[in-house]
Design a protein around this motif. Structure first.
Motif, PDB file in Angstrom:
ATOM      1  N   PHE A 189     -12.167 -29.184 -55.857  1.00 49.13           N
ATOM      2  CA  PHE A 189     -12.263 -27.860 -55.789  1.00 49.13           C
ATOM      3  C   PHE A 189     -10.785 -27.317 -56.454  1.00 49.13           C
ATOM      4  N   ALA A 190      -9.821 -27.885 -56.276  1.00 50.28           N
ATOM      5  CA  ALA A 190      -8.619 -27.537 -56.882  1.00 50.28           C
ATOM      6  C   ALA A 190      -8.373 -27.677 -58.320  1.00 50.28           C
ATOM      7  N   VAL A 191      -9.330 -28.461 -58.772  1.00 47.48           N
ATOM      8  CA  VAL A 191      -9.268 -28.989 -60.269  1.00 47.48           C
ATOM      9  C   VAL A 191     -10.061 -27.741 -60.893  1.00 47.48           C
ATOM     10  N   LEU A 192     -11.291 -27.203 -60.108  1.00 47.52           N
ATOM     11  CA  LEU A 192     -12.001 -26.090 -60.742  1.00 47.52           C
ATOM     12  C   LEU A 192     -11.096 -24.768 -60.725  1.00 47.52           C
ATOM     13  N   ALA A 193     -10.290 -24.698 -59.403  1.00 47.97           N
ATOM     14  CA  ALA A 193      -9.760 -23.485 -59.230  1.00 47.97           C
ATOM     15  C   ALA A 193      -8.674 -23.053 -60.473  1.00 47.97           C
ATOM     16  N   ALA A 194      -7.837 -24.270 -60.890  1.00 44.30           N
ATOM     17  CA  ALA A 194      -6.987 -24.190 -61.819  1.00 44.30           C
ATOM     18  C   ALA A 194      -7.100 -24.362 -63.217  1.00 44.30           C
ATOM     19  N   ALA A 195      -8.559 -24.285 -63.293  1.00 42.46           N
ATOM     20  CA  ALA A 195      -8.844 -24.506 -64.808  1.00 42.46           C
ATOM     21  C   ALA A 195      -8.766 -23.485 -65.888  1.00 42.46           C
ATOM     22  N   GLU A 196      -7.548 -23.558 -66.361  1.00 40.93           N
ATOM     23  CA  GLU A 196      -7.283 -22.214 -67.287  1.00 40.93           C
ATOM     24  C   GLU A 196      -8.252 -22.319 -68.640  1.00 40.93           C
ATOM     25  N   THR A 197      -8.951 -23.247 -68.884  1.00 37.17           N
ATOM     26  CA  THR A 197     -10.014 -23.211 -69.869  1.00 37.17           C
ATOM     27  C   THR A 197     -11.158 -22.508 -69.702  1.00 37.17           C
ATOM     28  N   LEU A 198     -11.497 -22.105 -68.318  1.00 38.35           N
ATOM     29  CA  LEU A 198     -12.593 -21.617 -67.924  1.00 38.35           C
ATOM     30  C   LEU A 198     -12.192 -20.040 -67.577  1.00 38.35           C
ATOM     31  N   SER A 199     -13.145 -18.973 -67.606  1.00 42.84           N
ATOM     32  CA  SER A 199     -13.036 -17.867 -67.020  1.00 42.84           C
ATOM     33  C   SER A 199     -12.942 -17.748 -65.688  1.00 42.84           C
ATOM     34  N   PRO A 200     -12.223 -16.655 -65.041  1.00 39.41           N
ATOM     35  CA  PRO A 200     -12.390 -16.706 -63.557  1.00 39.41           C
ATOM     36  C   PRO A 200     -13.758 -16.750 -62.955  1.00 39.41           C
ATOM     37  N   GLN A 201     -14.629 -15.915 -63.713  1.00 39.52           N
ATOM     38  CA  GLN A 201     -15.885 -15.833 -63.139  1.00 39.52           C
ATOM     39  C   GLN A 201     -16.703 -17.102 -63.108  1.00 39.52           C
ATOM     40  N   ALA A 202     -16.423 -18.158 -64.413  1.00 39.76           N
ATOM     41  CA  ALA A 202     -17.080 -19.185 -64.345  1.00 39.76           C
ATOM     42  C   ALA A 202     -16.347 -20.094 -63.131  1.00 39.76           C
ATOM     43  N   ARG A 203     -15.121 -20.178 -63.269  1.00 40.48           N
ATOM     44  CA  ARG A 203     -14.650 -20.785 -61.907  1.00 40.48           C
ATOM     45  C   ARG A 203     -15.424 -20.571 -60.704  1.00 40.48           C
ATOM     46  N   ILE A 204     -15.596 -19.431 -60.382  1.00 36.98           N
ATOM     47  CA  ILE A 204     -16.068 -18.989 -59.134  1.00 36.98           C
ATOM     48  C   ILE A 204     -17.544 -19.709 -59.100  1.00 36.98           C
ATOM     49  N   ARG A 205     -18.259 -19.411 -60.074  1.00 32.87           N
ATOM     50  CA  ARG A 205     -19.650 -19.933 -60.068  1.00 32.87           C
ATOM     51  C   ARG A 205     -19.784 -21.240 -60.018  1.00 32.87           C
ATOM     52  N   MET A 206     -18.938 -22.023 -60.740  1.00 31.94           N
ATOM     53  CA  MET A 206     -18.786 -23.467 -60.502  1.00 31.94           C
ATOM     54  C   MET A 206     -18.444 -23.973 -58.863  1.00 31.94           C
ATOM     55  N   VAL A 207     -17.475 -23.198 -58.314  1.00 28.98           N
ATOM     56  CA  VAL A 207     -17.009 -23.866 -57.159  1.00 28.98           C
ATOM     57  C   VAL A 207     -18.177 -23.371 -56.101  1.00 28.98           C
TER      58      VAL A 207
END
Length: 266
Positions: free
Chosen positions: A98-116
């Motif tokens: 989850f840390a990897v997804l939260a810090a993923a700058e190549t993804l939009s904030p919306q995409a990070r939240i959905r992925m988490v």
């Protein structure tokens, strides 16, 4: 990570970097590429889903769970590092995902939240952890419906999530046909696993053979029989291919993964 606690970090590397098919990461990449996602957007979800998978294997192998001494052709994490360190390694790998997804700058904030959200749901009580709870209570007799419910969670949920993570890297609207593909693939993969537990060779499969029979657990192979289990896996494979038709040639890699899932020897 060359820092304290050294033994914990060594156990984490042992669990994630030592062999394995990386099939769930491949599903992220194949789905994302089929839908036109930027390649750099796929690295974080691919890494995250593999970290979750690695944690689940470490915990599944513990004596209080499936009690397996062999994983990926070598001693399970708890055999190599002890039960306490293995337990902590699994915990740390889960949070790292989850840390990897939260810090993923190549993804939009919306995409990070959905992925988490997707990964948490697939990992939790309604997904993989819930499937493991059902598996711990499994006996030698079960209906096909019970088996499919158990394994759609224990095995299928994370594969289905991998497909959805790849899709979310490209679009906020996941095509329903990809959900059909992910569900069919997860069950087909599990049936192939059950067949390998009966017919496989330990050094090729990379884990103990006959573990389900020794534990007295009903499997697709024991309930359906070898021939019918193979037919069911083949039907699910055909269903997965039908789900990919809307992608045309862009679905070829996903089709190849589905074929591998049912025809593999490990």
């Amino acid at each position: 990570m060359e820092t304290v606690p050294m033994d914990l970090h060594e156990a984490m590397r042992y669990a994630t970097l030592g062999g394995g098919k990386r099939l769930r990461a491949c599903l992220v990449y194949a789905t994302g590429e089929a839908l036109g996602a930027a390649p750099e957007a796929l690295d974080p979800p691919a890494a995250a889903v593999e970290l979750i998978h690695a944690y689940s294997l470490v915990h599944d192998d513990l004596p209080c769970m499936d009690d397996d001494d062999m994983r990926r052709g070598r001693p399970s994490c708890h055999k190599a590092f002890g039960e306490a360190t293995a337990l902590l390694a699994g915990d740390a790998l889960q949070t790292q995902a989850f840390a990897v997804l939260a810090a993923a700058e190549t993804l939009s904030p919306q995409a990070r939240i959905r992925m988490v959200e997707e990964l948490a749901r697939a990992s939790g009580s309604l997904g993989m952890a819930g499937g493991q709870a059902l598996d711990l209570k499994a006996g030698p007799v079960a209906t096909i419906e019970v088996l499919e419910e158990r394994h759609s969670r224990k095995t299928g949920a994370l594969m289905h999530a991998a497909v959805r993570l790849g899709a979310l890297a490209a679009t906020p609207e996941i095509p329903p046909a990809l959900d059909d593909y992910g569900r069919a693939l997860g069950l087909a993969f599990q049936i192939a696993d059950d067949l390998l537990d009966v017919e496989g060779v330990a050094l090729v499969v990379g884990k103990t053979i006959g573990a389900d029979a020794a534990a007295g657990k009903a499997t697709f192979a024991s309930v359906l029989g070898i021939k019918e289990a193979r037919r069911r896996a083949r039907d699910l494979y055909e269903n997965s291919l039908a789900s990919l038709r809307f992608l045309g040639d862009n679905g070829r890699l996903l089709a190849t993964i589905a074929h591998y899932a049912v025809e593999r020897d490990h």
